[in-house]
Design a protein around this motif. Structure first.
Motif, short mmCIF file in Angstrom:
data_model
loop_
_atom_site.label_atom_id
_atom_site.label_comp_id
_atom_site.label_asym_id
_atom_site.label_seq_id
_atom_site.Cartn_x
_atom_site.Cartn_y
_atom_site.Cartn_z
N TYR A 197 5.46 -4.69 -12.12
CA TYR A 197 4.03 -4.82 -12.40
C TYR A 197 3.39 -3.45 -12.49
N PHE A 198 2.44 -3.32 -13.40
CA PHE A 198 1.56 -2.16 -13.38
C PHE A 198 0.39 -2.55 -12.45
N ASN A 199 -0.85 -2.24 -12.74
CA ASN A 199 -1.90 -2.49 -11.72
C ASN A 199 -2.47 -3.91 -11.83
N ALA A 200 -2.01 -4.77 -10.95
CA ALA A 200 -2.47 -6.17 -10.97
C ALA A 200 -3.96 -6.22 -10.65
N PRO B 118 -10.96 -3.72 -6.04
CA PRO B 118 -11.57 -4.35 -4.87
C PRO B 118 -12.54 -3.43 -4.12
N LEU B 119 -12.22 -2.15 -4.06
CA LEU B 119 -13.13 -1.21 -3.36
C LEU B 119 -14.44 -1.07 -4.13
N VAL B 120 -14.36 -1.02 -5.46
CA VAL B 120 -15.57 -0.94 -6.28
C VAL B 120 -16.43 -2.19 -6.05
N ASP C 179 -3.07 1.17 -16.00
CA ASP C 179 -2.84 0.02 -16.87
C ASP C 179 -3.11 -1.24 -16.03
N TYR C 180 -4.29 -1.83 -16.21
CA TYR C 180 -4.69 -2.98 -15.39
C TYR C 180 -4.28 -4.27 -16.08
N ILE C 181 -3.49 -5.07 -15.37
CA ILE C 181 -2.96 -6.30 -15.97
C ILE C 181 -3.50 -7.50 -15.19
N LEU D 174 -17.94 4.71 -3.01
CA LEU D 174 -16.51 4.82 -3.35
C LEU D 174 -16.14 6.29 -3.36
N GLU D 175 -14.94 6.58 -2.92
CA GLU D 175 -14.43 7.93 -3.11
C GLU D 175 -13.61 7.95 -4.39
N VAL D 176 -13.98 8.78 -5.32
CA VAL D 176 -13.18 8.95 -6.54
C VAL D 176 -12.18 10.06 -6.24
N PHE D 177 -10.90 9.69 -6.26
CA PHE D 177 -9.88 10.65 -5.85
C PHE D 177 -9.56 11.65 -6.96
N GLY D 178 -10.44 12.62 -7.15
CA GLY D 178 -10.19 13.71 -8.09
C GLY D 178 -10.80 13.46 -9.46
N SER E 39 8.56 -6.65 -8.53
CA SER E 39 8.78 -5.22 -8.37
C SER E 39 7.52 -4.47 -8.84
N SER E 40 7.65 -3.20 -9.07
CA SER E 40 6.45 -2.41 -9.31
C SER E 40 6.75 -1.22 -10.21
N ALA E 41 5.72 -0.78 -10.93
CA ALA E 41 5.83 0.47 -11.69
C ALA E 41 6.11 1.65 -10.76
N ALA E 42 5.87 1.46 -9.46
CA ALA E 42 6.14 2.54 -8.50
C ALA E 42 7.63 2.91 -8.45
N ALA F 124 0.85 -1.19 0.00
CA ALA F 124 0.00 0.00 0.00
C ALA F 124 0.89 1.25 0.00
N ALA F 125 0.94 1.90 -1.18
CA ALA F 125 1.84 3.05 -1.34
C ALA F 125 1.52 4.15 -0.31
N GLY F 126 0.23 4.41 -0.08
CA GLY F 126 -0.16 5.46 0.86
C GLY F 126 0.31 5.15 2.28
N GLY G 43 0.29 12.23 -4.62
CA GLY G 43 1.22 11.35 -5.35
C GLY G 43 0.60 10.60 -6.50
N ASP G 44 -0.71 10.75 -6.74
CA ASP G 44 -1.34 10.03 -7.84
C ASP G 44 -1.14 10.77 -9.17
N PRO G 45 -0.47 10.16 -10.15
CA PRO G 45 -0.33 10.81 -11.45
C PRO G 45 -1.62 10.69 -12.28
N PRO H 231 -9.00 -3.90 1.54
CA PRO H 231 -8.26 -3.52 0.33
C PRO H 231 -8.07 -2.00 0.23
N GLN H 232 -7.05 -1.60 -0.50
CA GLN H 232 -6.77 -0.17 -0.71
C GLN H 232 -6.90 0.19 -2.19
N ASN H 233 -6.91 -0.82 -3.06
CA ASN H 233 -6.89 -0.56 -4.50
C ASN H 233 -8.30 -0.39 -5.07
C1 UD1 Z 1 -0.32 1.79 -6.64
C2 UD1 Z 1 1.12 1.87 -7.01
C3 UD1 Z 1 1.48 0.68 -7.85
C4 UD1 Z 1 1.22 -0.55 -7.04
C5 UD1 Z 1 -0.24 -0.58 -6.68
C6 UD1 Z 1 -0.46 -1.78 -5.79
C7 UD1 Z 1 2.14 4.04 -7.25
C8 UD1 Z 1 2.27 5.25 -8.11
N1 UD1 Z 1 1.35 3.07 -7.75
O1 UD1 Z 1 -1.09 1.89 -7.84
O2 UD1 Z 1 2.82 0.71 -8.23
O3 UD1 Z 1 1.57 -1.69 -7.78
O4 UD1 Z 1 -0.58 0.60 -5.98
O5 UD1 Z 1 -1.06 -1.52 -4.63
O6 UD1 Z 1 2.68 3.95 -6.18
N2 UD1 Z 1 -8.70 5.45 -6.76
C9 UD1 Z 1 -9.85 6.13 -6.42
N3 UD1 Z 1 -10.49 5.78 -5.27
C10 UD1 Z 1 -10.03 4.78 -4.43
C11 UD1 Z 1 -8.84 4.10 -4.80
C12 UD1 Z 1 -8.20 4.46 -5.97
O7 UD1 Z 1 -10.30 7.02 -7.12
O8 UD1 Z 1 -10.65 4.55 -3.39
C13 UD1 Z 1 -8.01 5.79 -8.02
C14 UD1 Z 1 -6.58 6.28 -7.87
O9 UD1 Z 1 -6.53 7.67 -7.67
C15 UD1 Z 1 -5.97 5.83 -9.21
C16 UD1 Z 1 -6.73 4.54 -9.54
O10 UD1 Z 1 -7.93 4.61 -8.79
O11 UD1 Z 1 -6.24 6.78 -10.21
C17 UD1 Z 1 -5.98 3.28 -9.17
O12 UD1 Z 1 -5.56 3.35 -7.80
P1 UD1 Z 1 -4.96 2.10 -7.01
O13 UD1 Z 1 -5.79 0.90 -7.28
O14 UD1 Z 1 -4.78 2.51 -5.60
O15 UD1 Z 1 -3.55 1.84 -7.70
P2 UD1 Z 1 -2.34 2.85 -8.02
O16 UD1 Z 1 -2.29 3.95 -7.05
O17 UD1 Z 1 -2.42 3.19 -9.46
#
Ligand code: UD1
Length: 329
Positions: free
Chosen positions: A168-171, A192-194, A222-224, A205-209, A116-119, A78-80, A284-286, A187-189
């Motif tokens: 890995y990009f987004n597994a 899974p939250l959806v 990039d979901y793989i 769900l909170e859409v971050f921006g 490893s990770s795209a991070a 969890a990057a955060g 930190g989200d691009p 989950p943080q990703n």
């Molecule tokens: C991050 C890491 C990635 C790592 C992955 C695994 C970085 C830059 N990326 O990916 O390397 O492999 O985690 O945990 O460190 N979002 C929402 N609401 C939410 C959650 C996410 O809007 O509640 C958005 C995010 O802003 C982003 C997208 O959904 O645009 C994907 O987010 P997330 O699933 O957390 O993955 P990454 O941050 O891309």
């Protein structure tokens, strides 16, 4: 081949174990079960409960057989959280990773595959990101992955190991034929939250921006599919052994989907409404993170075959439903 899978009971690990055992490899899993589940593994898999923080436990599993390769997938992700609690990531991801490399050297396991990770790239300077992109992580999680990549390089020079660092990009997704995988708790990703919102485990769900420089304003990733990732690991093992070469490659599709694309697709597949609110950007989200997968294609002949969004969401939805019915959610 005899493969030791460290972190093999987790989400990516258990998919790798399934793909590798289907191909006739002999698998031993070593996992501390801090986030993985033993029930993710079939009965023919040897299992050792242990931690990468214990050199004794690592030595003990490594001495139990003559492994051709160790696959290291045991890390926090969890990057955060890594920005709030870097010590936790330093301990598990860096010290645990170094212990594993050292134990492999000591026990004569010559080949290591590292998750490893795209991070490791940090904020994209250009897109799609190829492997020559600068390595400038912007979170401690990415730094912890880069540290292990760099140590693999040094230990290769100094101690003759061979390695593949797989960025890995987004597994995402689950094996479509095996719905028994237990989903992650807390989950943080995004995906899974959806799913948890679709199953009414979460209210919204909170859409971050929604003001990113993308067509609909939400972040593109990039979901793989996790089984495509698993196949990438198998092809990487063959590559480093057959060519006696190290490997640093991206594993991604090159295709991107926005947060709203994921919500819409899940609504269609689940026939449920996904409630969401737009909140502030997560730091930190691009805007867009996309992989170039040219190098993987060229060197290991790998390209994803299961990573279309339909398959990713359908397989995830099926697995979440199974977990819901089995009261595991
Ligand atoms: C991050 C890491 C990635 C790592 C992955 C695994 C970085 C830059 N990326 O990916 O390397 O492999 O985690 O945990 O460190 N979002 C929402 N609401 C939410 C959650 C996410 O809007 O509640 C958005 C995010 O802003 C982003 C997208 O959904 O645009 C994907 O987010 P997330 O699933 O957390 O993955 P990454 O941050 O891309």
């Amino acid at each position: 081949m005899k493969i030791l899978v460290v972190g093999g009971a987790g989400y990516i690990g258990s998919h790798f174990v399934l793909a590798a055992s289907k191909k006739g490899n002999e698998i031993t899993v070593f996992d501390d079960l801090s986030s993985g589940f033993k029930s993710n593994l079939n009965d023919n898999i040897s299992f050792y409960k242990g931690s990468t923080l214990s050199k004794k436990e690592l030595d003990s599993v490594m001495l139990s057989d003559n492994f051709d390769v160790a696959v290291h997938l045991a890390a926090f992700k969890a990057a955060g959280e890594s920005m709030l609690n870097p010590g936790k990531y330093a301990t598990n991801n860096i010290i645990g990773g170094l212990n594993l490399i050292e134990s492999c050297v000591k026990n004569n396991i010559k080949n290591i595959i590292f998750s490893s990770s795209a991070a490791v790239y940090g904020t994209p300077r250009y897109t799609p990101i190829d492997e020559d992109h600068p390595l400038l992580p912007i979170n401690y999680y990415g730094y912890s992955k880069l540290t292990i990549e760099q140590n693999l390089k040094w230990f290769s020079k100094l101690k003759g190991i061979r390695y593949a660092s797989l960025r890995y990009f987004n597994a995402a997704g689950y094996d479509s034929n095996c719905k028994k995988f237990q989903v992650e708790s807390d989950p943080q990703n995004l995906i899974p939250l959806v799913m948890e919102v679709a199953l009414e485990k979460r209210d919204h769900l909170e859409v971050f921006g929604d003001d990113y420089a993308t067509p609909d304003g939400t972040g593109i990733r990039d979901y793989i599919h996790v089984t495509d990732l698993a196949e990438g690991h198998l092809a990487s093992i063959d590559y480093i052994i057959n060519n006696n070469e190290n490997l640093e490659i991206n594993l991604g599709t090159g295709e991107g989907f926005s947060v709203l694309d994921i919500i819409k697709k899940t609504q269609i597949i689940s026939n449920k409404k996904i409630n969401y609110v737009v909140s502030d950007r997560r730091s930190g989200d691009p805007d867009i993170v996309l992989s170039s997968s040219k190098k993987a294609k060229q060197l290991i002949g790998w390209s994803p075959t299961r990573s279309d969004l339909d398959n990713i969401i359908k397989s995830t939805w099926a697995t979440y439903n199974y977990n819901m019915k089995a009261n595991k959610l």
